[in-house]
Design an enzyme around this catalytic site. Structure first.
Site, mmCIF file in Angstrom:
data_model
loop_
_atom_site.group_PDB
_atom_site.id
_atom_site.type_symbol
_atom_site.label_atom_id
_atom_site.label_comp_id
_atom_site.label_asym_id
_atom_site.label_seq_id
_atom_site.Cartn_x
_atom_site.Cartn_y
_atom_site.Cartn_z
ATOM 1 N N ARG A 107 11.863 5.490 -2.992
ATOM 2 C CA ARG A 107 11.878 4.028 -2.905
ATOM 3 C C ARG A 107 12.565 3.557 -1.636
ATOM 4 O O ARG A 107 13.635 4.049 -1.274
ATOM 5 C CB ARG A 107 12.608 3.464 -4.129
ATOM 6 C CG ARG A 107 12.617 1.944 -4.165
ATOM 7 C CD ARG A 107 12.967 1.420 -5.530
ATOM 8 N NE ARG A 107 14.392 1.554 -5.834
ATOM 9 C CZ ARG A 107 14.954 1.083 -6.944
ATOM 10 N NH1 ARG A 107 14.221 0.474 -7.863
ATOM 11 N NH2 ARG A 107 16.247 1.234 -7.164
ATOM 12 N N SER A 108 11.922 2.593 -0.962
ATOM 13 C CA SER A 108 12.559 1.952 0.202
ATOM 14 C C SER A 108 12.924 0.526 -0.172
ATOM 15 O O SER A 108 14.071 0.220 -0.446
ATOM 16 C CB SER A 108 11.628 1.999 1.412
ATOM 17 O OG SER A 108 11.520 3.327 1.886
ATOM 18 N N ASP A 112 6.482 -2.106 -4.543
ATOM 19 C CA ASP A 112 5.218 -1.588 -5.073
ATOM 20 C C ASP A 112 4.765 -2.446 -6.263
ATOM 21 O O ASP A 112 5.511 -2.626 -7.227
ATOM 22 C CB ASP A 112 5.386 -0.129 -5.509
ATOM 23 C CG ASP A 112 4.046 0.533 -5.766
ATOM 24 O OD1 ASP A 112 3.587 1.271 -4.880
ATOM 25 O OD2 ASP A 112 3.445 0.286 -6.837
ATOM 26 N N GLY A 177 10.326 -3.362 2.265
ATOM 27 C CA GLY A 177 10.952 -2.243 2.971
ATOM 28 C C GLY A 177 9.949 -1.615 3.934
ATOM 29 O O GLY A 177 8.773 -1.473 3.587
ATOM 30 N N GLY A 179 9.632 1.407 4.763
ATOM 31 C CA GLY A 179 9.171 2.713 4.297
ATOM 32 C C GLY A 179 7.806 2.620 3.634
ATOM 33 O O GLY A 179 6.865 3.323 3.987
ATOM 34 N N TYR A 187 0.735 -6.299 7.201
ATOM 35 C CA TYR A 187 0.211 -7.406 8.011
ATOM 36 C C TYR A 187 1.084 -8.641 7.873
ATOM 37 O O TYR A 187 1.786 -8.823 6.877
ATOM 38 C CB TYR A 187 -1.229 -7.755 7.605
ATOM 39 C CG TYR A 187 -1.274 -8.652 6.391
ATOM 40 C CD1 TYR A 187 -1.153 -10.037 6.540
ATOM 41 C CD2 TYR A 187 -1.370 -8.143 5.115
ATOM 42 C CE1 TYR A 187 -1.130 -10.867 5.427
ATOM 43 C CE2 TYR A 187 -1.355 -8.969 4.002
ATOM 44 C CZ TYR A 187 -1.230 -10.328 4.168
ATOM 45 O OH TYR A 187 -1.190 -11.145 3.076
ATOM 46 N N ILE A 238 9.368 9.613 4.526
ATOM 47 C CA ILE A 238 9.529 9.041 5.862
ATOM 48 C C ILE A 238 10.959 8.560 6.007
ATOM 49 O O ILE A 238 11.472 7.805 5.172
ATOM 50 C CB ILE A 238 8.523 7.895 6.075
ATOM 51 C CG1 ILE A 238 7.107 8.467 6.079
ATOM 52 C CG2 ILE A 238 8.811 7.161 7.382
ATOM 53 C CD1 ILE A 238 6.083 7.545 5.513
ATOM 54 N N ASN A 474 -1.614 -1.614 0.112
ATOM 55 C CA ASN A 474 -0.288 -2.199 -0.104
ATOM 56 C C ASN A 474 -0.294 -3.230 -1.240
ATOM 57 O O ASN A 474 0.766 -3.638 -1.701
ATOM 58 C CB ASN A 474 0.246 -2.853 1.166
ATOM 59 C CG ASN A 474 1.185 -1.945 1.939
ATOM 60 O OD1 ASN A 474 1.651 -0.935 1.417
ATOM 61 N ND2 ASN A 474 1.470 -2.291 3.170
ATOM 62 N N TYR A 475 -1.481 -3.660 -1.659
ATOM 63 C CA TYR A 475 -1.591 -4.505 -2.850
ATOM 64 C C TYR A 475 -2.030 -3.611 -4.005
ATOM 65 O O TYR A 475 -3.067 -3.806 -4.630
ATOM 66 C CB TYR A 475 -2.603 -5.637 -2.625
ATOM 67 C CG TYR A 475 -2.161 -6.712 -1.652
ATOM 68 C CD1 TYR A 475 -0.841 -6.811 -1.209
ATOM 69 C CD2 TYR A 475 -3.065 -7.665 -1.182
ATOM 70 C CE1 TYR A 475 -0.445 -7.805 -0.331
ATOM 71 C CE2 TYR A 475 -2.677 -8.671 -0.306
ATOM 72 C CZ TYR A 475 -1.366 -8.734 0.114
ATOM 73 O OH TYR A 475 -0.991 -9.733 0.973
HETATM 74 C C1 LIG Z 1 6.799 -10.359 -2.805
HETATM 75 C C2 LIG Z 1 5.912 -9.444 -1.988
HETATM 76 C C3 LIG Z 1 5.421 -9.876 -0.764
HETATM 77 C C4 LIG Z 1 4.628 -9.037 0.034
HETATM 78 N N1 LIG Z 1 4.188 -9.499 1.251
HETATM 79 C C5 LIG Z 1 3.430 -8.690 2.026
HETATM 80 C C6 LIG Z 1 2.990 -9.112 3.323
HETATM 81 O O1 LIG Z 1 3.283 -10.221 3.776
HETATM 82 N N2 LIG Z 1 2.218 -8.263 4.047
HETATM 83 C C7 LIG Z 1 1.887 -7.023 3.586
HETATM 84 O O2 LIG Z 1 1.202 -6.295 4.306
HETATM 85 N N3 LIG Z 1 2.296 -6.597 2.374
HETATM 86 C C8 LIG Z 1 3.059 -7.398 1.599
HETATM 87 N N4 LIG Z 1 3.481 -6.942 0.369
HETATM 88 C C9 LIG Z 1 3.088 -5.602 -0.073
HETATM 89 C C10 LIG Z 1 4.027 -4.555 0.515
HETATM 90 O O3 LIG Z 1 3.658 -4.296 1.857
HETATM 91 C C11 LIG Z 1 3.915 -3.243 -0.287
HETATM 92 O O4 LIG Z 1 4.311 -3.485 -1.618
HETATM 93 C C12 LIG Z 1 4.781 -2.148 0.327
HETATM 94 O O5 LIG Z 1 4.344 -0.895 -0.138
HETATM 95 C C13 LIG Z 1 6.230 -2.344 0.006
HETATM 96 O O6 LIG Z 1 7.053 -1.400 0.618
HETATM 97 P P1 LIG Z 1 8.511 -1.147 -0.016
HETATM 98 O O7 LIG Z 1 9.181 -0.111 0.770
HETATM 99 O O8 LIG Z 1 9.201 -2.457 -0.202
HETATM 100 O O9 LIG Z 1 8.105 -0.670 -1.481
HETATM 101 P P2 LIG Z 1 8.420 0.636 -2.364
HETATM 102 O O10 LIG Z 1 8.102 0.202 -3.746
HETATM 103 O O11 LIG Z 1 9.776 1.162 -2.091
HETATM 104 O O12 LIG Z 1 7.347 1.685 -1.851
HETATM 105 C C14 LIG Z 1 5.952 1.480 -1.952
HETATM 106 C C15 LIG Z 1 5.232 2.834 -1.928
HETATM 107 O O13 LIG Z 1 5.587 3.577 -0.746
HETATM 108 C C16 LIG Z 1 6.283 4.767 -1.097
HETATM 109 N N5 LIG Z 1 7.418 4.895 -0.180
HETATM 110 C C17 LIG Z 1 8.402 3.997 0.012
HETATM 111 N N6 LIG Z 1 9.244 4.429 0.939
HETATM 112 C C18 LIG Z 1 8.811 5.625 1.354
HETATM 113 C C19 LIG Z 1 9.285 6.573 2.298
HETATM 114 N N7 LIG Z 1 10.374 6.343 3.007
HETATM 115 N N8 LIG Z 1 8.599 7.724 2.450
HETATM 116 C C20 LIG Z 1 7.487 7.955 1.725
HETATM 117 N N9 LIG Z 1 6.986 7.094 0.827
HETATM 118 C C21 LIG Z 1 7.648 5.925 0.633
HETATM 119 C C22 LIG Z 1 6.745 4.566 -2.525
HETATM 120 O O14 LIG Z 1 6.944 5.791 -3.194
HETATM 121 C C23 LIG Z 1 5.609 3.749 -3.092
HETATM 122 O O15 LIG Z 1 4.516 4.571 -3.364
HETATM 123 C C24 LIG Z 1 4.292 -7.754 -0.433
HETATM 124 C C25 LIG Z 1 4.779 -7.330 -1.656
HETATM 125 C C26 LIG Z 1 5.584 -8.153 -2.446
HETATM 126 C C27 LIG Z 1 6.088 -7.669 -3.772
#
Ligand SMILES: Cc1cc2nc3c(=O)[nH]c(=O)nc-3n(C[C@H](O)[C@H](O)[C@H](O)COP(=O)(O)OP(=O)(O)OC[C@H]3O[C@@H](n4cnc5c(N)ncnc54)[C@H](O)[C@@H]3O)c2cc1C
Ligand SMILES: *[C@@H]1O[C@H](CO)[C@@H](O)[C@H](O)[C@H]1NC(C)=O
Ligand SMILES: *[C@@H]1O[C@H](CO)[C@@H](O)[C@H](O)[C@H]1NC(C)=O
Ligand SMILES: *[C@@H]1O[C@H](CO)[C@@H](O)[C@H](O)[C@H]1NC(C)=O
Ligand SMILES: *[C@@H]1O[C@H](CO)[C@@H](O)[C@H](O)[C@H]1NC(C)=O
Ligand SMILES: *[C@@H]1O[C@H](CO)[C@@H](O)[C@H](O)[C@H]1NC(C)=O
Ligand SMILES: *[C@@H]1O[C@H](CO)[C@@H](O)[C@H](O)[C@H]1NC(C)=O
Ligand SMILES: *[C@@H]1O[C@H](CO)[C@@H](O)[C@H](O)[C@H]1NC(C)=O
Length: 539
Positions: A107-108, A112, A177, A179, A187, A238, A474-475
């Site tokens: 988790r970053s 998700d 995050g 990650g 985007y 990553i 990412n969605y």
């Molecule tokens: C409120 C909200 C707004 C959003 N707005 C946008 C937006 O404006 N534009 C856009 O493109 N997307 C947007 N998203 C979608 C977002 O890009 C994805 O949910 C993204 O995967 C989130 O990354 P995270 O690190 O926060 O999530 P996490 O839940 O931590 O990770 C998402 C996935 O990536 C994996 N992962 C995380 N970190 C790593 C790492 N270091 N190494 C390997 N795998 C890893 C996790 O295991 C999981 O499968 C939004 C999501 C939410 C909930």
């Protein structure tokens, strides 16, 4: 079942449960011992490991959960949470999980949509990277190294601290995050000018399944390609990205113009589809759709909000809009000039007078339960089609629903479909985000809202991309071609694989098979292995 059987059933269940619990308690103990043995300083590693018996276990687990749908008493919880502060802690976590047969989740930022970064149906270790979030900006060379758990808001803040004329084309919600966000594309408001976050990544650091620390050169171009859009969870952990910063003008202009059905919203949205992807690439012009109570008569109506970022001054924007979209009637009073970093706050929904420090706050403005989906539109939707969407928004569950229509075109159309695993380039007018949000707890409420969302999605089928009906990884959406039980066979996976990655899916499968042949990095929608039943082109 016989009467005797049914009366024994609860007892048998309890017995089974305590049997499994004893087994897993044992595994947990072995995992902890392994971590201690493998670390140079056992005092320092113990401060980074949490089991349910530590009083802060829950708060550490909760902290980054962005969708409380996956934070109920029934949600499976990790046996252990590790919060590494050093590469060696990640290496130890990978190796000890393998030794003791535990799955991991990484988790970053925790955004998700389906909670895959912190929930699993099999016993697992959560590697929460929260302590790895340093950012170092090299303004002279227009680059930065950012660690995985930095949020995109923190990245923007650190860039703006060094320069008013540098920026980065990442997400709109500032708490995501990097990650997860970058590894799935990423985007934001500058995608028509500079493409996605992944189009602006020049190096990366990753820990692979053998615990090796790799950078772009040592991981090779195939793996470096795969992690820039193929989803994070399939290839390794990553640690950090090196990004290329982009020039932004010292003054940008934003506006939001609201029009409801009585103000021609249907005609405006319809017309918007013909205009938005052809506008100058300095102009990002999206639509948000909601249902609202109209101020007059308390009647419900649909509101279309036209929200825009222009990378330039108002005096250039106004004539552009007058020429391309006079129907909107954009006026000088609708527009606000500001710096690029202030536009980040504006789009993230913060009030204009907020200090930039809110970008460092990792807690989202709202944390409702939600279900979301995505689509791509390649032909304008006729007015009749839009009116069917309004009907669904008038239903009870639709009151808290939301759609964002995000324009493509510009730079997005110039990048080839196979440059990165993210394939949605030329030919797409706009992306749709569908979301429905609720506060009520319990499965009955969840089922109601989720089924409303599925009905809307099925209604939309004739109007959106086909063969495949494309989706944005990412969605994340577990409805699309998964049995929800972690079945990652190629046949099952190719259903969602083709939606997220189109023709890039097969190359992702090849990279996966090379770098993680035992499929250690696995979740409900991780890239599957090349299997014997697999034929070129899939089936
Ligand atoms: C409120 C909200 C707004 C959003 N707005 C946008 C937006 O404006 N534009 C856009 O493109 N997307 C947007 N998203 C979608 C977002 O890009 C994805 O949910 C993204 O995967 C989130 O990354 P995270 O690190 O926060 O999530 P996490 O839940 O931590 O990770 C998402 C996935 O990536 C994996 N992962 C995380 N970190 C790593 C790492 N270091 N190494 C390997 N795998 C890893 C996790 O295991 C999981 O499968 C939004 C999501 C939410 C909930
Ligand atoms: C081990 O870690 C603890 C706590 O972080 C620290 O106080 C101690 O000095 C470290 N010991 C060694 C030998 O590095
Ligand atoms: C969790 O509890 C164990 C056992 O009491 C302890 O050694 C460890 O340091 C605790 N972890 C944290 C992060 O405080
Ligand atoms: C810019 O990059 C060059 C070449 O990599 C490097 O030598 C220089 O130190 C960098 N500048 C700064 C300020 O780090
Ligand atoms: C709606 O459109 C009609 C013509 O298409 C126009 O006459 C009318 O002024 C518009 N209404 C609003 C509120 O813009
Ligand atoms: C709209 O009106 C209905 C009925 O009066 C009410 O239940 C609902 O909360 C209102 N919604 C908003 C967003 O104000
Ligand atoms: C961070 O944001 C949340 C949600 O807006 C708010 O409740 C909290 O007080 C903020 N924290 C700080 C330190 O400003
Ligand atoms: C996965 O699904 C395939 C196809 O439906 C099936 O043949 C296979 O047995 C399943 N595997 C697991 C582990 O459930």
């Amino acid at each position: 079942m016989t009467p005797l059987g049914s009366s024994l059933f609860p007892f048998a269940l309890a017995l089974l449960f305590s049997f499994f619990w004893a087994t897993w308690a044992h595994t947990q103990e072995n995992f902890l011992q392994c971590m201690t043995l493998r670390s140079e300083n056992s005092t320092s590693i113990s401060k980074l490991i949490y089991t349910p018996s530590n009083s802060s276990y829950s708060s550490v687990l909760q902290f980054s959960i962005q969708n409380p749908r996956f934070s109920t008493p029934a949600t499976p919880k990790p046996l252990v949470i590790v919060t590494p502060s050093h590469v060696s802690h990640i290496q130890a976590s990978i190796s000890c999980s393998q030794t003791h047969g535990l799955q991991i989740r990484v988790r970053s930022g925790g955004h998700d949509y389906e909670g895959l970064s912190y929930v699993s149906n099999v016993p697992f270790v959560l590697i929460d990277l929260i302590n790895l979030r340093s950012i170092s900006v090299d303004a002279e060379n227009s680059t930065a190294w950012v660690q995985a758990a930095a949020t995109i808001g923190e990245v923007y803040y650190r860039i703006a601290e060094r320069s008013r004329t540098l920026g980065f084309p990442g997400g709109i919600a500032t708490t995501v995050g990097v990650g997860g966000h970058f590894s799935g594309g990423g985007y934001g408001t500058m995608l028509r000018k500079y493409g996605l976050a992944v189009d602006n990544i020049i190096d990366a650091q990753l820990i692979d399944v053998k615990g090796r620390f790799l950078d772009r050169e040592s991981m090779g171009e195939d793996l470096f390609w795969a992690i820039r859009g193929g989803g994070g969870a399939s290839f390794g952990i990553i640690l950090a990205w090196k990004i290329k910063l982009v020039p932004v003008p010292s003054t940008v202009t934003v506006f939001t113009v609201n029009r409801n059905l009585e103000q021609n919203a249907t005609k405006l949205v319809h017309r918007w589809q013909y205009v938005t992807a052809k506008l100058h690439e300095d102009l990002f012009f999206r639509v948000r759709l909601t249902s609202v109570n109209s101020s007059r008569e308390g009647k419900r109506t649909i509101q279309a909000s036209f929200i825009s970022l222009y990378l330039g001054v108002m005096d250039k924007l106004l004539p552009m809009m007058q020429e391309s979209f006079p129907e909107l009637g954009l006026m000088r009073e609708d527009c606000i000039e500001m710096s690029w970093i202030e536009s980040i706050l504006y789009f993230a929904g913060f009030p204009a007078d907020k200090s930039l420090d809110v970008l460092l706050n990792r807690t989202s403005l709202t944390r409702s339960l939600f279900k979301a989906k995505s689509d791509y539109v390649q032909e304008p939707i006729p007015e009749l089609g839009l009116e069917g969407i309004w009907q669904r928004f008038y239903e009870k569950e639709g009151e808290t629903a939301l759609m964002f229509l995000t324009p493509y075109g510009g730079r997005m159309s110039e990048i080839s479909e196979d440059a990165t695993p993210f394939p949605h380039r030329a030919g797409n007018i706009y992306n749709i985000f569908y979301g429905v949000f609720w506060e009520e707890e319990g499965t009955a409420a969840s089922e109601r809202y989720i089924s409303w969302m599925r009905r809307l999605y099925s209604y939309m089928a004739p109007y959106v991309s086909k063969s495949p009906r494309a989706s944005y990884v990412n969605y994340r959406d577990l409805d699309i071609g998964s049995n929800g039980k972690g079945n990652t066979s190629y046949r099952m996976a190719s259903i969602w694989g083709n939606k997220y990655f189109k023709n890039n899916f097969d190359r992702l499968v090849r990279v996966k098979t090379t770098v993680d042949p035992a499929n250690f990095f696995k979740d409900e929608q991780s890239i599957p292995l090349f299997s014997s039943g697999w034929k070129k082109g899939g089936d």
